[in-house]
Write an enzyme that holds these catalytic residues in place. Structure first.
Site, mmCIF file in Angstrom:
data_model
loop_
_atom_site.group_PDB
_atom_site.id
_atom_site.type_symbol
_atom_site.label_atom_id
_atom_site.label_comp_id
_atom_site.label_asym_id
_atom_site.label_seq_id
_atom_site.Cartn_x
_atom_site.Cartn_y
_atom_site.Cartn_z
ATOM 1 N N HIS A 112 8.811 -4.918 12.956
ATOM 2 C CA HIS A 112 8.214 -3.577 12.942
ATOM 3 C C HIS A 112 7.336 -3.433 14.175
ATOM 4 O O HIS A 112 6.689 -4.385 14.599
ATOM 5 C CB HIS A 112 7.353 -3.389 11.682
ATOM 6 C CG HIS A 112 7.068 -1.960 11.380
ATOM 7 N ND1 HIS A 112 6.044 -1.280 11.981
ATOM 8 C CD2 HIS A 112 7.695 -1.082 10.581
ATOM 9 C CE1 HIS A 112 6.026 -0.041 11.543
ATOM 10 N NE2 HIS A 112 7.028 0.117 10.688
ATOM 11 N N ASP A 116 12.532 -1.194 4.715
ATOM 12 C CA ASP A 116 13.978 -0.981 4.548
ATOM 13 C C ASP A 116 14.701 -2.180 3.973
ATOM 14 O O ASP A 116 15.870 -2.085 3.605
ATOM 15 C CB ASP A 116 14.593 -0.627 5.908
ATOM 16 C CG ASP A 116 14.095 0.723 6.380
ATOM 17 O OD1 ASP A 116 13.468 0.789 7.446
ATOM 18 O OD2 ASP A 116 14.292 1.697 5.638
#
Ligand code: SDX
Length: 464
Positions: A321, A378
């Protein structure tokens, strides 16, 4: 909008601290104010830098750039903290519902019981689509990706709701916000029904937001459809986890589109387009494809190895991320929700076993530890959504439904800020400097490095 109505810009505190920039090419020095938020990194205010020093800053991907001030969401990537208006995401996911969080993001506080029931009712009363807009769907191929349909239909809303496109009228802004939150589930569900060739069910105003979405997606006229409350609660939690996430790519897209004065429906359509990318909201679908490609636990080590090979484009989807250099707090809630859904449905999914083993191995691997790559929101969402019954190509549409309120909250914040102006980044130019024009008759033939056929994609002129 009257100037007074706009929120006063965040004036730098009395300049107690400044950042001295010395240009050792020219020997000049510049004092740049340091601005402080209520929490998080300080910023160097470079707004006057180009005017004073004739120099730009360079930050592709905006890894070190604060593009705006905001009160909505705070992320501490190192600590794995996510706050919406000061409330930790874990508490909101466990204790509130998506409508609560929508109100919080839009208005800054959790609603009172009266405010909540009025807000819920306002959203419920706007869930239907204009019948002419429904005809829009028949223009798409049945095989169209739901996100392609959502970009088109959401953008087309501006052709139907002229009473909520005046961006300078706070009332019209609020109308647009409520309409978008209310209609996104209907728009997404109809994209799914269209792909199946099934009739479009009208929303049912007796149902809550998540239950209505489930019913529009999975009911058929020939049978009674009963919403499973555990699944509805899980879906509501998933919407909360996706509601907002600071200045991510799609939210920044909405802000940039809105900065030109574009109407809110066009801005949200731009956000949907940006979210579709596999590095962003498309990752949940990509995670499942990856887990299926891995196939068995025994294959995991070779894929973990591939993910570290700089010459291999393979990435562990659902990992890493831009901001989190610790565990994404949403991933923990999503993993728990995944187990709740599978337990409630009495099913298991071999992909979940692979995902958990992959997570275990990756988190022990020095490459992922050194690069601080952890599972993100996700990583488990795809498995959960597939168990609920969503086809893989609907995962990002669900993300878009949840994120709509975040996009709108940031758009509203920007529109009411006196700081906002049209976004117009500059560049570091590396092209030709000045060339003399030559008439075509006098140009020599040079062997181009690229074949024109490649440029045109070799498509025949009867491409449909
Ligand atoms: C979302 O911004 C948001 O808030 C987004 C989001 C939201 O709610 O809006 O949180 C939603 O988009 C979550 C992210 C979903 N995307 C994926 O899961 C795709 C896989 N992840 C990677 O593509 C990547 O981690 C990104 C795109 C998410 C972040 O990339 P960055 O910040 O630009 O970091 P990077 O690509 O520069 O990576 C840093 C290093 C690189 O190695 P070096 O060049 O330093 O040697 O880490 C490596 C990368 O190669 N790396 C990975 C990796 N992610 C980064 N290596 C293997 N597998 C990965 N997943």
């Amino acid at each position: 909008m009257s100037e007074a109505a706009k929120k006063e810009p965040m004036a730098p505190r009395a300049v107690r601290h400044s950042f001295t920039l010395t240009d050792n090419e020219t020997g000049d020095s510049y004092e740049l104010p340091i601005l402080h938020g209520n929490i998080g990194p300080r910023v160097i205010d470079i707004r006057k830098l180009y005017a004073e020093a004739g120099i730009f800053t360079y930050d592709p991907g905006f890894t070190s750039t604060a593009a705006c001030t905001s009160d909505i969401t705070y992320i501490d990537g190192d600590a794995g903290v996510l706050l919406h208006r000061g409330y930790p995401i874990e508490e909101l996911a466990e204790n509130s519902d998506y409508m609560d969080v929508c109100y919080l993001l839009l208005h800054g506080d959790l609603p009172s019981p009266e405010e909540k029931s009025e807000f819920d009712e306002n959203i419920t009363q706007r869930t239907m689509l204009h019948e002419q807009l429904v005809r829009f769907y028949s223009g798409f191929k049945r095989s169209a990706h739901p996100m392609a349909i959502m970009v088109g239909v959401v953008g087309a809303l501006s052709a139907f709701y002229h009473d909520s496109t005046d961006i300078n009228d706070p009332m019209q802004r609020m109308n647009a916000a409520n309409r978008l939150i209310a209609k996104m589930p209907t728009i997404a569900a109809y994209a799914y029904k269209y792909s199946l060739g099934q009739p479009f069910p009208y929303p049912d105003n007796k149902l809550d937001y998540a239950s209505n979405l489930l019913r529009m997606l999975f009911s058929v006229p020939t049978e009674e459809y009963e919403v499973n409350p555990v699944i509805a609660r899980a879906l509501d939690k998933i919407l909360i986890l996706h509601a907002d996430h600071e200045q991510n790519a799609s939210t920044s897209t909405v802000r940039l589109a809105g900065s030109s004065g574009a109407n809110p429906f066009a801005c949200i359509a731009a956000g949907i387009a940006s979210l579709w990318g596999p590095s962003h909201g498309g990752a949940n679908e990509a995670v499942l494809n990856m887990l299926e490609e891995i196939g068995t636990k025994e294959n995991i080590p070779q894929f973990v190895k591939r993910a570290q090979d700089p010459n291999d484009s393979f990435r562990l989807m659902g990992f890493g991320h831009r901001v989190y250099k610790n565990y994404d707090p949403r991933a923990k809630v999503m993993q728990k929700t995944c187990h709740e859904v599978l337990n409630e449905l009495g099913t298991s999914d071999p992909l979940l076993d692979i995902a958990m083993e992959l997570e275990r191995l990756a988190l022990e691997d020095s490459y992922f530890i050194d690069k601080k790559l952890y599972p993100n929101v996700d990583f488990y969402s795809g498995i959960t959504l597939r168990a609920i019954g969503f086809p893989d190509n609907m995962f990002t549409s669900l993300f878009a439904i949840g994120r709509t309120v975040g996009w709108i909250a940031h758009w509203k914040e920007m529109m009411s800020s006196a700081e906002s102006k049209i976004g117009r980044p500059r560049q570091l130019y590396k092209g030709e400097v000045a060339r003399q024009f030559t008439a075509v008759a006098n140009r020599e033939h040079t062997s181009r490095k690229i074949s024109w056929a490649w440029l045109w994609g070799g498509q025949s002129n009867n491409e449909r």
